[in-house]
Design a protein around this motif. Structure first.
Motif, PDB file in Angstrom:
ATOM      1  N   LYS A 164      21.632  30.641  -3.938  1.00 41.05           N
ATOM      2  CA  LYS A 164      20.332  31.649  -5.210  1.00 41.05           C
ATOM      3  C   LYS A 164      21.516  32.533  -5.266  1.00 41.05           C
ATOM      4  N   ILE A 165      21.479  33.923  -5.589  1.00 42.89           N
ATOM      5  CA  ILE A 165      21.426  34.947  -6.562  1.00 42.89           C
ATOM      6  C   ILE A 165      20.711  35.387  -6.068  1.00 42.89           C
ATOM      7  N   GLY A 166      21.151  36.304  -5.032  1.00 41.35           N
ATOM      8  CA  GLY A 166      19.740  37.655  -5.127  1.00 41.35           C
ATOM      9  C   GLY A 166      19.841  39.046  -5.655  1.00 41.35           C
ATOM     10  N   ALA A 167      19.614  39.678  -4.950  1.00 44.67           N
ATOM     11  CA  ALA A 167      19.229  41.318  -5.626  1.00 44.67           C
ATOM     12  C   ALA A 167      20.657  41.511  -5.488  1.00 44.67           C
ATOM     13  N   PRO A 168      20.928  42.250  -7.234  1.00 41.28           N
ATOM     14  CA  PRO A 168      22.060  43.416  -7.493  1.00 41.28           C
ATOM     15  C   PRO A 168      21.930  44.070  -6.327  1.00 41.28           C
ATOM     16  N   TYR A 169      23.575  44.390  -5.980  1.00 41.72           N
ATOM     17  CA  TYR A 169      24.443  45.043  -5.096  1.00 41.72           C
ATOM     18  C   TYR A 169      25.356  46.337  -5.800  1.00 41.72           C
ATOM     19  N   GLY A 170      24.545  47.261  -6.023  1.00 42.45           N
ATOM     20  CA  GLY A 170      25.782  48.435  -6.415  1.00 42.45           C
ATOM     21  C   GLY A 170      25.552  48.508  -7.598  1.00 42.45           C
ATOM     22  N   VAL A 171      26.297  49.378  -8.769  1.00 47.11           N
ATOM     23  CA  VAL A 171      25.894  48.652 -10.141  1.00 47.11           C
ATOM     24  C   VAL A 171      27.071  48.622 -11.009  1.00 47.11           C
ATOM     25  N   LYS A 172      27.676  47.827  -9.875  1.00 51.27           N
ATOM     26  CA  LYS A 172      29.407  47.131 -10.739  1.00 51.27           C
ATOM     27  C   LYS A 172      28.910  45.955 -10.891  1.00 51.27           C
ATOM     28  N   GLY A 173      27.520  45.410 -10.631  1.00 47.70           N
ATOM     29  CA  GLY A 173      27.529  43.883 -11.144  1.00 47.70           C
ATOM     30  C   GLY A 173      27.688  43.111  -9.681  1.00 47.70           C
ATOM     31  N   TRP A 174      28.316  43.611  -8.809  1.00 53.58           N
ATOM     32  CA  TRP A 174      27.564  42.838  -7.527  1.00 53.58           C
ATOM     33  C   TRP A 174      26.341  42.347  -7.333  1.00 53.58           C
ATOM     34  N   VAL A 175      26.776  40.962  -6.307  1.00 49.01           N
ATOM     35  CA  VAL A 175      25.042  40.248  -6.045  1.00 49.01           C
ATOM     36  C   VAL A 175      25.158  40.090  -4.980  1.00 49.01           C
ATOM     37  N   LYS A 176      24.221  39.775  -3.884  1.00 46.51           N
ATOM     38  CA  LYS A 176      23.993  39.501  -3.040  1.00 46.51           C
ATOM     39  C   LYS A 176      23.699  38.087  -2.769  1.00 46.51           C
ATOM     40  N   ILE A 177      24.523  37.330  -1.940  1.00 46.88           N
ATOM     41  CA  ILE A 177      23.976  36.037  -2.380  1.00 46.88           C
ATOM     42  C   ILE A 177      23.776  34.555  -1.104  1.00 46.88           C
ATOM     43  N   ASN A 178      22.448  34.193  -2.085  1.00 47.52           N
ATOM     44  CA  ASN A 178      22.399  32.931  -0.736  1.00 47.52           C
ATOM     45  C   ASN A 178      22.531  32.218  -0.525  1.00 47.52           C
TER      46      ASN A 178
END
Length: 173
Positions: free
Chosen positions: A12-26
């Motif tokens: 599952k895609i998690g919350a955004p990480y930073g401002v350049k489009g990175w996301v947390k991954i579950n």
């Protein structure tokens, strides 16, 4: 992992990480990093995505997904399931099973008592557990049973072609 129309959920895609489009991954794969061996990902929005980069971040994972270039883009895909096509999964050995393959199998005791059908499979940390929906006319009044998926102690055999799991289990429990 669950299955729907030839697709399997692997994370599952998690919350955004930073401002350049990175996301947390579950990740739901055996080893969390294993999720990145599958490509493309089909997210819950039905679109295919490729991974640009990924890296560990503490005890979790973060990833940069192609065409997700801002925090707003990352917010748009937050909480979407990550699917792959079922045929991307590796072949398993004789005594190995995907949870999705066990779902719907009939469960019977070594004495021939029909306990019901596997409704779901989940992990408790110690072992996997079969959630078995009992038959409507269960002689012991059970609606559901939770059986540990432990070979030789509880699970005696799994007949893939016959779709039957034989267990050493007291039907009254």
């Amino acid at each position: 992992m669950s299955q729907a129309s030839g697709k399997v959920v692997i994370g599952k895609i998690g919350a955004p990480y930073g401002v350049k489009g990175w996301v947390k991954i579950n990740s739901y794969t055996d080893t969390p990093e294993g999720i990145f061996t599958y490509s493309p990902w089909i997210l819950g929005d039905g679109k295919e995505y490729q991974i640009d980069q990924w890296r560990p971040h503490g005890k979790s994972l973060v990833a940069k997904i192609e065409n997700i270039d801002s925090r707003d883009d990352a917010e748009r895909i937050k909480n979407l399931d990550i699917h792959i096509l079922a045929d991307q999964l590796p072949e398993l050995g004789e005594d190995e099973f995907y949870w999705r393959d066990l779902t719907g199998m009939q469960v019977v005791t070594t004495q021939g008592y029909d306990l019901g059908v596997v409704k779901d499979v989940f992990n408790t940390g110690a072992n996997d557990v079969l959630q078995v929906k009992a038959n409507g006319k269960d002689a012991f009044g059970q609606k559901e049973r939770l059986l540990p998926f432990v070979f030789d102690q509880v699970v005696q055999s799994v007949d893939k072609s016959g779709r039957v799991i034989t267990v050493d289990w007291d039907p009254g429990f």
